[in-house]
Design an enzyme around this catalytic site. Sequence first.
Site, PDB file in Angstrom:
ATOM      1  N   ARG A 273      -4.840  -1.513   8.378  1.00 22.31           N
ATOM      2  CA  ARG A 273      -6.546  -2.703   7.831  1.00 22.31           C
ATOM      3  C   ARG A 273      -6.224  -3.928   7.115  1.00 22.31           C
ATOM      4  O   ARG A 273      -5.414  -4.019   6.702  1.00 22.31           O
ATOM      5  CB  ARG A 273      -7.134  -1.490   6.323  1.00 22.31           C
ATOM      6  CG  ARG A 273      -7.710  -0.218   7.254  1.00 22.31           C
ATOM      7  CD  ARG A 273      -9.242   0.089   6.735  1.00 22.31           C
ATOM      8  NE  ARG A 273      -8.414   0.670   5.511  1.00 22.31           N
ATOM      9  CZ  ARG A 273      -7.651   1.457   5.241  1.00 22.31           C
ATOM     10  NH1 ARG A 273      -7.439   3.152   6.181  1.00 22.31           N
ATOM     11  NH2 ARG A 273      -6.961   2.116   3.759  1.00 22.31           N
TER      12      ARG A 273
ATOM     13  N   ASP B 119       0.711  -1.336   0.206  1.00 23.53           N
ATOM     14  CA  ASP B 119      -0.129  -0.481   0.604  1.00 23.53           C
ATOM     15  C   ASP B 119       1.071   0.986  -0.050  1.00 23.53           C
ATOM     16  O   ASP B 119       2.269   1.009   0.356  1.00 23.53           O
ATOM     17  CB  ASP B 119      -0.985   0.166   0.982  1.00 23.53           C
ATOM     18  CG  ASP B 119      -2.327   0.645   0.862  1.00 23.53           C
ATOM     19  OD1 ASP B 119      -1.924   1.338   0.275  1.00 23.53           O
ATOM     20  OD2 ASP B 119      -3.043   1.087   1.579  1.00 23.53           O
TER      21      ASP B 119
ATOM     22  N   HIS C 142       2.759   2.989  -9.482  1.00 27.39           N
ATOM     23  CA  HIS C 142       2.091   1.674  -9.362  1.00 27.39           C
ATOM     24  C   HIS C 142       3.557   1.007 -10.215  1.00 27.39           C
ATOM     25  O   HIS C 142       4.036   0.223  -9.816  1.00 27.39           O
ATOM     26  CB  HIS C 142       0.844   1.729 -10.159  1.00 27.39           C
ATOM     27  CG  HIS C 142      -0.302   1.946  -9.307  1.00 27.39           C
ATOM     28  ND1 HIS C 142       0.012   1.721  -8.544  1.00 27.39           N
ATOM     29  CD2 HIS C 142      -0.966   2.961  -9.931  1.00 27.39           C
ATOM     30  CE1 HIS C 142      -1.213   2.396  -7.184  1.00 27.39           C
ATOM     31  NE2 HIS C 142      -2.255   3.030  -8.517  1.00 27.39           N
TER      32      HIS C 142
ATOM     33  N   LEU D 256      11.053 -20.347  -4.405  1.00 25.33           N
ATOM     34  CA  LEU D 256      10.433 -19.298  -3.734  1.00 25.33           C
ATOM     35  C   LEU D 256       9.066 -19.912  -5.063  1.00 25.33           C
ATOM     36  O   LEU D 256       8.483 -19.440  -6.391  1.00 25.33           O
ATOM     37  CB  LEU D 256      10.746 -17.983  -3.597  1.00 25.33           C
ATOM     38  CG  LEU D 256       9.316 -17.090  -3.639  1.00 25.33           C
ATOM     39  CD1 LEU D 256       9.152 -16.823  -2.070  1.00 25.33           C
ATOM     40  CD2 LEU D 256      10.049 -15.220  -3.853  1.00 25.33           C
TER      41      LEU D 256
ATOM     42  N   TRP E 279     -11.669  -1.673  -8.743  1.00 26.42           N
ATOM     43  CA  TRP E 279     -12.470  -1.372  -9.546  1.00 26.42           C
ATOM     44  C   TRP E 279     -13.458  -0.123  -9.658  1.00 26.42           C
ATOM     45  O   TRP E 279     -12.957   1.043 -10.329  1.00 26.42           O
ATOM     46  CB  TRP E 279     -13.205  -2.363 -10.195  1.00 26.42           C
ATOM     47  CG  TRP E 279     -12.870  -3.852 -10.449  1.00 26.42           C
ATOM     48  CD1 TRP E 279     -12.486  -4.991  -9.687  1.00 26.42           C
ATOM     49  CD2 TRP E 279     -11.598  -3.763 -12.028  1.00 26.42           C
ATOM     50  NE1 TRP E 279     -11.977  -5.774 -10.181  1.00 26.42           N
ATOM     51  CE2 TRP E 279     -11.446  -5.677 -11.172  1.00 26.42           C
ATOM     52  CE3 TRP E 279     -11.765  -3.224 -12.640  1.00 26.42           C
ATOM     53  CZ2 TRP E 279     -10.859  -6.396 -12.417  1.00 26.42           C
ATOM     54  CZ3 TRP E 279     -10.630  -3.887 -13.389  1.00 26.42           C
ATOM     55  CH2 TRP E 279     -10.915  -5.452 -13.872  1.00 26.42           C
TER      56      TRP E 279
ATOM     57  N   ARG F   7      -0.202   8.889 -10.847  1.00 23.43           N
ATOM     58  CA  ARG F   7       0.111   7.557  -9.435  1.00 23.43           C
ATOM     59  C   ARG F   7       0.153   6.454  -9.759  1.00 23.43           C
ATOM     60  O   ARG F   7       0.622   5.933  -9.894  1.00 23.43           O
ATOM     61  CB  ARG F   7      -2.207   7.419  -9.157  1.00 23.43           C
ATOM     62  CG  ARG F   7      -2.467   9.095  -8.246  1.00 23.43           C
ATOM     63  CD  ARG F   7      -3.900   8.427  -7.853  1.00 23.43           C
ATOM     64  NE  ARG F   7      -3.742   6.928  -7.283  1.00 23.43           N
ATOM     65  CZ  ARG F   7      -3.629   6.805  -5.834  1.00 23.43           C
ATOM     66  NH1 ARG F   7      -3.317   8.088  -5.087  1.00 23.43           N
ATOM     67  NH2 ARG F   7      -4.302   5.503  -5.878  1.00 23.43           N
TER      68      ARG F   7
HETATM   69  C1  IPE Z   1      -5.581  -2.684   0.111  1.00 26.31           C
HETATM   70  O1  IPE Z   1      -5.191  -1.494  -0.551  1.00 26.31           O
HETATM   71  C2  IPE Z   1      -5.491  -3.456  -2.096  1.00 26.31           C
HETATM   72  C3  IPE Z   1      -4.473  -3.255  -2.296  1.00 26.31           C
HETATM   73  C4  IPE Z   1      -2.855  -3.199  -1.007  1.00 26.31           C
HETATM   74  C5  IPE Z   1      -3.778  -3.783  -3.096  1.00 26.31           C
HETATM   75  P1  IPE Z   1      -6.104   0.152  -1.159  1.00 26.31           P
HETATM   76  O2  IPE Z   1      -5.238   0.711  -0.803  1.00 26.31           O
HETATM   77  O3  IPE Z   1      -7.093  -1.123  -2.006  1.00 26.31           O
HETATM   78  O4  IPE Z   1      -7.298  -0.550   0.404  1.00 26.31           O
HETATM   79  P2  IPE Z   1      -8.452   0.612   1.426  1.00 26.31           P
HETATM   80  O5  IPE Z   1      -9.397   1.063   0.491  1.00 26.31           O
HETATM   81  O6  IPE Z   1      -7.132   1.401   1.444  1.00 26.31           O
HETATM   82  O7  IPE Z   1      -8.739  -0.689   2.234  1.00 26.31           O
HETATM   83  C1  IPE Z   2      -0.861  -0.097  -3.073  1.00 23.47           C
HETATM   84  O1  IPE Z   2      -1.019   1.601  -2.792  1.00 23.47           O
HETATM   85  C2  IPE Z   2      -1.571  -0.201  -4.744  1.00 23.47           C
HETATM   86  C3  IPE Z   2      -3.000  -0.789  -5.184  1.00 23.47           C
HETATM   87  C4  IPE Z   2      -4.173  -0.543  -3.988  1.00 23.47           C
HETATM   88  C5  IPE Z   2      -3.561  -1.395  -6.430  1.00 23.47           C
HETATM   89  P1  IPE Z   2      -2.860   2.335  -3.597  1.00 23.47           P
HETATM   90  O2  IPE Z   2      -2.248   2.522  -4.976  1.00 23.47           O
HETATM   91  O3  IPE Z   2      -3.403   2.287  -2.769  1.00 23.47           O
HETATM   92  O4  IPE Z   2      -1.762   3.600  -3.128  1.00 23.47           O
HETATM   93  P2  IPE Z   2      -2.471   5.049  -1.822  1.00 23.47           P
HETATM   94  O5  IPE Z   2      -3.096   4.067  -1.131  1.00 23.47           O
HETATM   95  O6  IPE Z   2      -3.400   5.513  -2.498  1.00 23.47           O
HETATM   96  O7  IPE Z   2      -1.564   5.837  -1.695  1.00 23.47           O
HETATM   97 MG    MG Z   3      -3.836   2.245  -0.641  1.00 28.07          MG
END
Ligand code: IPE
Ligand code: IPE
Ligand code: MG
Length: 218
Positions: free
Chosen positions: A182, A13, A30, A124, A62, A26
């Site tokens: 979370r 995250d 990624h 792995l 999504w 963004r």
């Molecule tokens: C959870 O991250 C899913 C991944 C790490 C791929 P999100 O950033 O989407 O989750 P929430 O919405 O903050 O819980």
């Molecule tokens: C995790 O990073 C990757 C995915 C959920 C795809 P985020 O894209 O959720 O990054 P933040 O939480 O917005 O910083």
């Molecule tokens: Mg996130």
Amino acid sequence: MKKVPNHVAIMMDGNGRWAVEKGKPRSAGHYAGMLAVRRTVEAAVQLGISNLTLYAFSSENWKRPKQEVDYIMHLPSIFYKTEIKALNKAGVRVEFFGDLQALPLKTLAVIKKTMQETIHNNTLILRIALNYGSKDEIINGIKELVQANSQGIQEYEELRQFFWTKEMPDVDVMIRTSGEQRLSNFLLMQAANARLVFIKAYWPDFERDMLSDAITNN
Ligand code: IPE
Ligand code: IPE
Ligand code: MG
């Protein structure tokens, strides 16, 4: 020395915040996240971890802007092109799991290719959750179970056989980066007894030492 955990799962995250704080789109976050995956896989092999599971895209993701979703769905193709050689050299078997049939066809094709071309590796197992949600997995499993076995079941083990992750051992250590604390619908049953580790760093800044601390400081 403590025993190395058999199965480490990571909720990757913070890609978005990492990028925004640098004034980048963004998608750049990624992409940087994919480079962190490369480093983490190398580190996991060095540390002797046998099972590494990464949350890449949740069934709730999504809802993000289409441009961002499109970029994330294109990443498996970049991952294949840039990583397949090194993965095979290091003996890494890659498996994707989640509601894969709902993925764009191109994404599905390239993840199948990645799985097929690494199927014989056994140093792995790298499992990547794509379009995954624990509640979806459980309900899908129950639907299949009801069709296959109208007598019902007695134990969790029998239900588990119908999960997308039926081959996956239970999670020993669950890490989440970016400071969020979370579970976000990730491996709720499989991590029922996992130790949870929360790390402040955003995923693109994740380093080997953070992984090694997370598995040793217990
Ligand atoms: C959870 O991250 C899913 C991944 C790490 C791929 P999100 O950033 O989407 O989750 P929430 O919405 O903050 O819980
Ligand atoms: C995790 O990073 C990757 C995915 C959920 C795809 P985020 O894209 O959720 O990054 P933040 O939480 O917005 O910083
Ligand atoms: Mg996130």
